[in-house]
Design a protein around this motif. Structure first.
Motif, PDB file in Angstrom:
ATOM      1  N   LEU A   6     -19.948 -34.765 -50.794  1.00 40.41           N
ATOM      2  CA  LEU A   6     -21.418 -34.768 -50.832  1.00 40.41           C
ATOM      3  C   LEU A   6     -21.938 -33.401 -51.284  1.00 40.41           C
ATOM      4  O   LEU A   6     -22.913 -33.318 -52.035  1.00 40.41           O
ATOM      5  N   LEU A   9     -21.484 -33.318 -55.051  1.00 37.16           N
ATOM      6  CA  LEU A   9     -22.564 -34.059 -55.723  1.00 37.16           C
ATOM      7  C   LEU A   9     -23.860 -33.256 -55.701  1.00 37.16           C
ATOM      8  O   LEU A   9     -24.563 -33.159 -56.709  1.00 37.16           O
ATOM      9  N   ASP A  10     -24.155 -32.640 -54.553  1.00 32.78           N
ATOM     10  CA  ASP A  10     -25.387 -31.863 -54.408  1.00 32.78           C
ATOM     11  C   ASP A  10     -25.386 -30.665 -55.355  1.00 32.78           C
ATOM     12  O   ASP A  10     -26.383 -30.390 -56.034  1.00 32.78           O
ATOM     13  N   GLN A  13     -25.994 -31.547 -58.861  1.00 35.49           N
ATOM     14  CA  GLN A  13     -27.424 -31.780 -59.138  1.00 35.49           C
ATOM     15  C   GLN A  13     -28.099 -30.473 -59.564  1.00 35.49           C
ATOM     16  O   GLN A  13     -29.025 -30.488 -60.375  1.00 35.49           O
ATOM     17  N   ILE A  16     -27.473 -30.077 -63.178  1.00 39.08           N
ATOM     18  CA  ILE A  16     -28.380 -30.938 -63.946  1.00 39.08           C
ATOM     19  C   ILE A  16     -29.754 -30.273 -64.034  1.00 39.08           C
ATOM     20  O   ILE A  16     -30.352 -30.189 -65.107  1.00 39.08           O
ATOM     21  N   ARG A  62     -37.214 -24.590 -56.283  1.00 39.02           N
ATOM     22  CA  ARG A  62     -37.936 -25.857 -56.185  1.00 39.02           C
ATOM     23  C   ARG A  62     -39.412 -25.614 -55.880  1.00 39.02           C
ATOM     24  O   ARG A  62     -39.795 -24.582 -55.342  1.00 39.02           O
ATOM     25  N   MET A  69     -31.543 -25.631 -49.483  1.00 36.11           N
ATOM     26  CA  MET A  69     -30.435 -25.657 -48.532  1.00 36.11           C
ATOM     27  C   MET A  69     -29.060 -25.788 -49.181  1.00 36.11           C
ATOM     28  O   MET A  69     -28.059 -25.531 -48.528  1.00 36.11           O
ATOM     29  N   GLY A  70     -28.993 -26.210 -50.428  1.00 37.49           N
ATOM     30  CA  GLY A  70     -27.705 -26.596 -51.012  1.00 37.49           C
ATOM     31  C   GLY A  70     -26.654 -25.493 -50.956  1.00 37.49           C
ATOM     32  O   GLY A  70     -25.585 -25.670 -50.366  1.00 37.49           O
ATOM     33  N   VAL A 120     -21.749 -41.875 -59.050  1.00 39.64           N
ATOM     34  CA  VAL A 120     -23.198 -41.715 -58.896  1.00 39.64           C
ATOM     35  C   VAL A 120     -23.717 -40.589 -59.801  1.00 39.64           C
ATOM     36  O   VAL A 120     -24.778 -40.711 -60.416  1.00 39.64           O
ATOM     37  N   ALA A 123     -23.748 -42.052 -63.426  1.00 38.59           N
ATOM     38  CA  ALA A 123     -24.753 -43.103 -63.624  1.00 38.59           C
ATOM     39  C   ALA A 123     -26.162 -42.513 -63.564  1.00 38.59           C
ATOM     40  O   ALA A 123     -27.080 -43.007 -64.219  1.00 38.59           O
ATOM     41  N   GLY A 124     -26.329 -41.437 -62.782  1.00 35.41           N
ATOM     42  CA  GLY A 124     -27.653 -40.816 -62.655  1.00 35.41           C
ATOM     43  C   GLY A 124     -27.962 -39.824 -63.757  1.00 35.41           C
ATOM     44  O   GLY A 124     -29.120 -39.525 -64.029  1.00 35.41           O
ATOM     45  N   ALA A 125     -26.934 -39.279 -64.393  1.00 34.41           N
ATOM     46  CA  ALA A 125     -27.128 -38.294 -65.470  1.00 34.41           C
ATOM     47  C   ALA A 125     -26.144 -38.624 -66.591  1.00 34.41           C
ATOM     48  O   ALA A 125     -25.191 -37.888 -66.843  1.00 34.41           O
TER      49      ALA A 125
END
Lengths: 184, 122
Positions: A6, A9-10, A13, A16, A62, A69-70, A120, A123-125
């Motif tokens: 996780l 994945l974070d 992101q 991205i 952001r 937090m990542g 994920v 598929a998301g990017a």
């Protein structure tokens, strides 16, 4: 987070968000006694000021909230496991994050479902080119989205159910061939 | 064993799908910020992808977005059917996905008990 997958994945992101087109993810079960993962991208990179501040949760790019937090999160988890988070970044060139955890540290979260994270992510990017390597001392497996693009040409659509279902099956069977049973 | 050769066989079908997927279909958006992922966004998105694959809903597009500032309501899933209001579902769990897809995406009936917001489209 319950799984290192996780965090991966974070952090991807963030790549991205940084406008990356190429992301290289490497997971090594045993790099001189450490479980490690790294994420390298060709996004916008960070200034030296930002690199110094990025482990602070009250520093973020952001706009919806004043906390990010990542990176603080994985920085903390790696230190709790006798490891560390390395950050190398050059503005306009990209960023490399590498997290180290003592392999046998009782506090190290499990890797978890890395295949679901990759599925994920793609598929998301779907425009991303991802090179993913899973390795340990004896074996290694690499998946490169370019290989899929070479076979499919302009039909290479990672948002198509046929394609992401294939990616999931292909990664599951090949990672299982490499992965140490204690990491499952 | 799956191999790259399997993809070769899919090529023509995938090419035909690309045209379908360009059409104005339903869009599903999952919140994939740190807050979303910590709350289970990966599992929710995977459940959506799996359900679309099982139902062969080729014209539905799944997208992701970052944190939109409603972290406490994550996992957030938006469903936008063509010419209908944008519906935001909150605290979505993977087990809610079959219902959201069957009721809302396929049949156009909003799953009221999970709704946290509604935006009229122009």
């Amino acid at each position: 987070m319950r799984e290192l997958s996780l965090h991966i994945l974070d952090l991807a992101q963030n790549s991205i968000g940084a406008g990356a087109h190429n992301v290289t993810i490497v997971i090594d079960e045993d790099e001189a006694g450490f479980f490690t993962f790294s994420i390298k991208d060709d996004g916008c990179g960070m200034s030296e000021d930002m690199i110094r501040q990025v482990r602070d949760p009250f520093v973020t790019t952001r706009k919806t909230r004043k906390v990010g937090m990542g990176i603080p999160f994985i920085d903390m988890v790696s230190q709790q496991c006798g490891g560390r988070l390395e950050i190398k970044s050059v503005e306009d060139e990209g960023t490399l994050l590498k997290a180290y955890f003592e392999k046998d540290n009782i506090d190290r979260p499990p890797l978890g479902d890395i295949v679901e994270s990759i599925k994920v992510l793609l598929a998301g990017a779907p425009w991303l080119d991802v090179i993913f390597t899973y390795k340990n001392k004896t074996k290694e497996f690499t998946f490169d989205t370019q290989e899929v693009r070479e076979v499919l040409g302009d039909a290479a659509d990672f948002t198509n159910p046929e394609v992401y279902s294939w990616v999931e099956g292909y990664l599951r069977q090949n990672i299982a061939l490499v992965q140490d049973k204690e990491e499952r | 064993m799956k191999s790259l050769a399997d993809l070769q066989a899919l090529r023509e079908k995938l090419k035909a799908d690309i045209k379908l997927r360009r059409n104005e279909g339903t869009i599903v958006i999952v919140g994939m910020g740190t807050c979303g992922i910590a709350a289970g966004a990966r599992e929710v998105m995977s459940a959506i992808l799996d359900e679309l694959a099982v139902r062969k809903l080729v014209d539905v597009q799944v997208r992701q977005t970052g944190c939109i500032g409603m972290c406490e309501k994550e996992v957030l899933v938006d469903v936008i059917r063509p010419n209908e209001p944008r519906i935001t579902y909150g605290k979505v769990k993977p087990e809610d996905i079959k219902k959201i897809i069957a009721e809302h995406v396929v049949n156009g009936r909003i799953v009221e008990e999970l709704v946290v917001g509604k935006i009229e489209q122009n």
